[in-house]
Enzyme design. Structure first.
Site, PDB file in Angstrom:
ATOM      1  N   SER A  16       6.112   8.726  -1.216  1.00 24.56           N
ATOM      2  CA  SER A  16       7.416   9.341  -1.475  1.00 24.56           C
ATOM      3  C   SER A  16       7.557   9.766  -2.922  1.00 24.56           C
ATOM      4  CB  SER A  16       8.544   8.355  -1.123  1.00 24.56           C
ATOM      5  OG  SER A  16       8.516   8.044   0.244  1.00 24.56           O
ATOM      6  N   ARG A  39      -5.122   7.084   0.357  1.00 27.69           N
ATOM      7  CA  ARG A  39      -6.015   6.806   1.485  1.00 27.69           C
ATOM      8  C   ARG A  39      -5.487   7.321   2.818  1.00 27.69           C
ATOM      9  NH1 ARG A  39      -5.255   0.208   1.772  1.00 27.69           N
ATOM     10  NH2 ARG A  39      -3.062   0.182   2.398  1.00 27.69           N
ATOM     11  N   LYS A  43      -1.071  12.115   5.666  1.00 25.85           N
ATOM     12  CA  LYS A  43      -0.204  12.591   4.600  1.00 25.85           C
ATOM     13  C   LYS A  43      -0.897  13.667   3.770  1.00 25.85           C
ATOM     14  CE  LYS A  43       2.663   8.452   4.074  1.00 25.85           C
ATOM     15  NZ  LYS A  43       3.038   7.332   3.184  1.00 25.85           N
ATOM     16  N   LYS A 130      11.371  -6.446  -8.712  1.00 32.76           N
ATOM     17  CA  LYS A 130      10.918  -7.693  -8.103  1.00 32.76           C
ATOM     18  C   LYS A 130       9.843  -8.397  -8.923  1.00 32.76           C
ATOM     19  CE  LYS A 130      12.303  -6.130  -3.536  1.00 32.76           C
ATOM     20  NZ  LYS A 130      13.111  -5.030  -4.128  1.00 32.76           N
TER      21      LYS A 130
END
Length: 326
Positions: A16, A39, A43, A130
């Site tokens: 994205s 990979r 896409k 995170k």
């Protein structure tokens, strides 16, 4: 550093962010060459058709960041590398921790070694909120990525500059709660972890600007953090479907109620510049004065920067507006 005339590599180039960032720099800079490395062959196939207008200026390379030889090969001749390849879905990382380590940690070290060997001038890695005070595998692997980049800059920063940008949730991206709520709203029920759970939020455009700021201004070794608004999960559900029943399902495994972008341990090493906090490395070839001068910044007036105690909030109306623009 400017991207004009440069050879640029984006790892995770068909994800994205990679796709959006690639389009941005192709439309705004006269690159010599852009290489998109990932990979996912499907896409690649789809994105290659969408990028036909740029012809052979864009190269699509199928490969895995875990493949050390391939990473060394794809970094050859590059001036700038943006490292966005990652295993990023938190529940999958919890179930398969070694897979997350292989991609996010060992793959990142492969890239560092390849960039040093090939004389790449600037490398910027994408991290996550995170990584600050991590409680899950994904956050832990991203913390290690940050440490690897800081150490690499301390060792090789005179020739290859390594910097990190620590992202908040990108509003409306695949990993955010909004696509899920949009998909489920016709069912009349939205599952929410907790109405008071909070997250930082940036738009894709702000994320792209964050990367550009790092490319143009970073000295190396720092972690660049956006100053961003927070939202409550309950407010997002209300914005998407005010008439839906909100079913509280509780947090997922190893999920925080509030995210942290700058921990209390990092705050003492943090400066404020424009719309960003800059976490200055304690280990490195430069000191605090160099970063203050480079960014024309000042010591950040924070003891910790987290989504729960943030002073800037998205209202339900503000969330509705962002959804309409996404």
């Amino acid at each position: 550093m400017t991207l004009e005339g440069k050879n640029v590599l984006i790892t995770g180039g068909t994800g994205s962010f990679g796709k959006a960032y690639a389009r941005h720099i192709l439309e705004n800079y006269r690159l010599n060459k852009l290489v998109l490395f990932s990979r996912d062959e499907q896409k690649h196939y789809v994105q290659k058709r969408e990028f036909l207008a740029w012809g052979d200026k864009v190269q699509f390379v199928i490969g895995d960041i875990r493949d050390r030889d391939k990473v060394f090969e794809v970094c050859r001749g590059m001036d700038v590398v943006i490292h966005s390849a990652a295993m990023k879905h938190m529940p999958m990382a919890e179930e398969h921790p070694m897979e997350a380590i292989k991609t996010n940690v060992l793959g990142s070290q492969n890239l560092i070694d390849a960039c040093v060997f090939n004389g790449v001038k600037k490398v910027v890695a994408l991290s996550t909120d995170k990584a600050a005070l991590p409680i899950n595998v994904y956050g832990g692997t991203k913390l290690l990525l940050e440490r690897l980049f800081i150490t690499a800059n301390a060792q090789h920063g005179q020739n290859t500059s390594f910097a990190v940008v620590r992202y908040a949730n990108v509003f409306g991206s695949k990993g955010s709660v909004i696509p899920l709520f949009m998909k489920l709203k016709d069912s009349g029920e939205l599952p929410i972890t907790h109405p008071e759970m909070t997250r930082f939020s940036i738009t894709m455009e702000e994320g792209i600007a964050l990367i550009q700021f790092a490319i143009e201004r970073s000295l190396g070794g720092e972690i660049i953090v956006p100053i961003a608004p927070s939202y409550k999960v309950g407010d997002v559900a209300e914005a998407v479907c005010p008439d839906c029943e909100k079913k509280i399902i509780g947090p997922r495994v190893a999920e925080k109620m509030h995210e942290v972008l700058v921990s209390e341990f990092e705050a003492k090493q943090t400066i404020k510049a424009r719309d960003y906090y800059i976490i200055v490395p304690e280990l490195g070839i430069r000191g605090m004065a160099d970063y203050l001068n480079n960014y024309k910044g000042q010591k950040a007036p924070i003891s910790q920067y987290d989504s729960g105690s943030n002073s800037d909030w998205l209202s339900v109306e503000g969330i509705i507006k962002l959804i309409s623009e996404t």
